[in-house]
Enzyme design. Structure first.
Site, mmCIF file in Angstrom:
data_model
loop_
_atom_site.group_PDB
_atom_site.id
_atom_site.type_symbol
_atom_site.label_atom_id
_atom_site.label_comp_id
_atom_site.label_asym_id
_atom_site.label_seq_id
_atom_site.Cartn_x
_atom_site.Cartn_y
_atom_site.Cartn_z
ATOM 1 N NE ARG A 63 7.092 9.054 3.433
ATOM 2 C CZ ARG A 63 7.833 7.988 3.595
ATOM 3 N NH1 ARG A 63 7.500 6.877 2.998
ATOM 4 N NH2 ARG A 63 8.890 8.013 4.360
ATOM 5 C CB SER A 67 10.242 1.308 0.016
ATOM 6 O OG SER A 67 10.520 2.401 -0.798
HETATM 7 P P1 ADP Z 1 15.440 6.848 3.468
HETATM 8 O O1 ADP Z 1 16.034 5.565 3.933
HETATM 9 O O2 ADP Z 1 16.434 7.898 3.125
HETATM 10 O O3 ADP Z 1 14.314 7.356 4.315
HETATM 11 P P2 ADP Z 1 13.519 6.306 1.370
HETATM 12 O O4 ADP Z 1 13.769 5.654 0.075
HETATM 13 O O5 ADP Z 1 12.530 5.648 2.275
HETATM 14 O O6 ADP Z 1 14.899 6.455 2.025
HETATM 15 O O7 ADP Z 1 13.078 7.799 1.128
HETATM 16 C C1 ADP Z 1 13.885 8.740 0.468
HETATM 17 C C2 ADP Z 1 13.209 10.076 0.603
HETATM 18 O O8 ADP Z 1 11.983 10.038 -0.105
HETATM 19 C C3 ADP Z 1 12.855 10.475 2.028
HETATM 20 O O9 ADP Z 1 12.969 11.864 2.153
HETATM 21 C C4 ADP Z 1 11.419 10.047 2.169
HETATM 22 O O10 ADP Z 1 10.729 10.826 3.128
HETATM 23 C C5 ADP Z 1 10.915 10.334 0.768
HETATM 24 N N1 ADP Z 1 9.759 9.507 0.410
HETATM 25 C C6 ADP Z 1 9.616 8.167 0.484
HETATM 26 N N2 ADP Z 1 8.390 7.773 0.075
HETATM 27 C C7 ADP Z 1 7.742 8.915 -0.265
HETATM 28 C C8 ADP Z 1 6.423 9.223 -0.713
HETATM 29 N N3 ADP Z 1 5.501 8.276 -0.877
HETATM 30 N N4 ADP Z 1 6.127 10.498 -0.949
HETATM 31 C C9 ADP Z 1 7.031 11.466 -0.738
HETATM 32 N N5 ADP Z 1 8.272 11.276 -0.298
HETATM 33 C C10 ADP Z 1 8.628 10.021 -0.057
#
Ligand code: ADP
Length: 169
Positions: free
Chosen positions: A91, A129
């Site tokens: 992001r 999230s």
């Molecule tokens: P983690 O605990 O692995 O960071 P997340 O569920 O927060 O788990 O995110 C999983 C993946 O998705 C990560 O690579 C994160 O950067 C990406 N991600 C989360 N939100 C977004 C978004 N709004 N746009 C693009 N990528 C996202």
């Protein structure tokens, strides 16, 4: 040979940002396996079962997407699934340091597995999230950020947490 990619994460819960990445990953592969991590440092709001179930619902209409979960090293799961590619979303610059560390560690552990970073549409580039859960806990409208059923699940969970908290007083 089918191109299989694994998109691992906490997905606590799934947002439109994640969905954006899943759709982009579908453009470069035949099969996207979205994998919910068990062992996350972040204390999860939703259980693995709940997160998997919400993801399944969210990707229902997307052909070529499946949902799983894993415990332990992501590279082990990737190999088990016959994949060679990990997808991660980027992001902001703030994601970069952590993602860079993780990708290089995974490469050290498994040189045959590549990490591919994908950028979401700019309208989701600030979405997380964590932010959504926080906003919802303060009563904000989170409609444009997550599917309707996720919004509902967050609200229900928050009211249950509040009820348990109130009872303790
Ligand atoms: P983690 O605990 O692995 O960071 P997340 O569920 O927060 O788990 O995110 C999983 C993946 O998705 C990560 O690579 C994160 O950067 C990406 N991600 C989360 N939100 C977004 C978004 N709004 N746009 C693009 N990528 C996202």
């Amino acid at each position: 040979m089918k191109k299989i990619v694994v998109y691992p994460g906490s997905f606590d819960p799934i947002t439109y940002g994640h969905l954006d990445i899943i759709k982009r990953a579908l453009k470069i592969s035949d099969r996207v396996i979205v994998a919910v991590a068990h062992n996350t440092d972040k204390r999860p709001f939703f259980s693995v079962k709940e997160r998997v179930s919400m993801l399944k619902k969210a990707v229902k209409g997307l052909k070529g997407v499946e949902v799983g979960d894993f415990d332990g090293l992501v590279i082990k799961y990737v190999r088990k699934k016959g994949a060679r590619v990990v997808i991660r979303g980027l992001r902001m610059i703030s994601d970069f340091e952590y993602e860079f560390q993780m990708a290089l560690t995974n490469r050290k552990l498994a040189n045959d597995i590549e990490t591919i970073f994908m950028m979401p549409s700019e309208s989701y580039s600030y979405l997380s999230s964590k932010l959504i859960k926080e906003a919802a806990s303060f009563g904000a409208n989170i409609k444009g950020f997550v599917p309707r059923f996720v919004e509902q699940a967050i609200k229900e969970k928050l009211s249950r947490v509040k009820l348990a908290f109130d009872r303790k007083d």
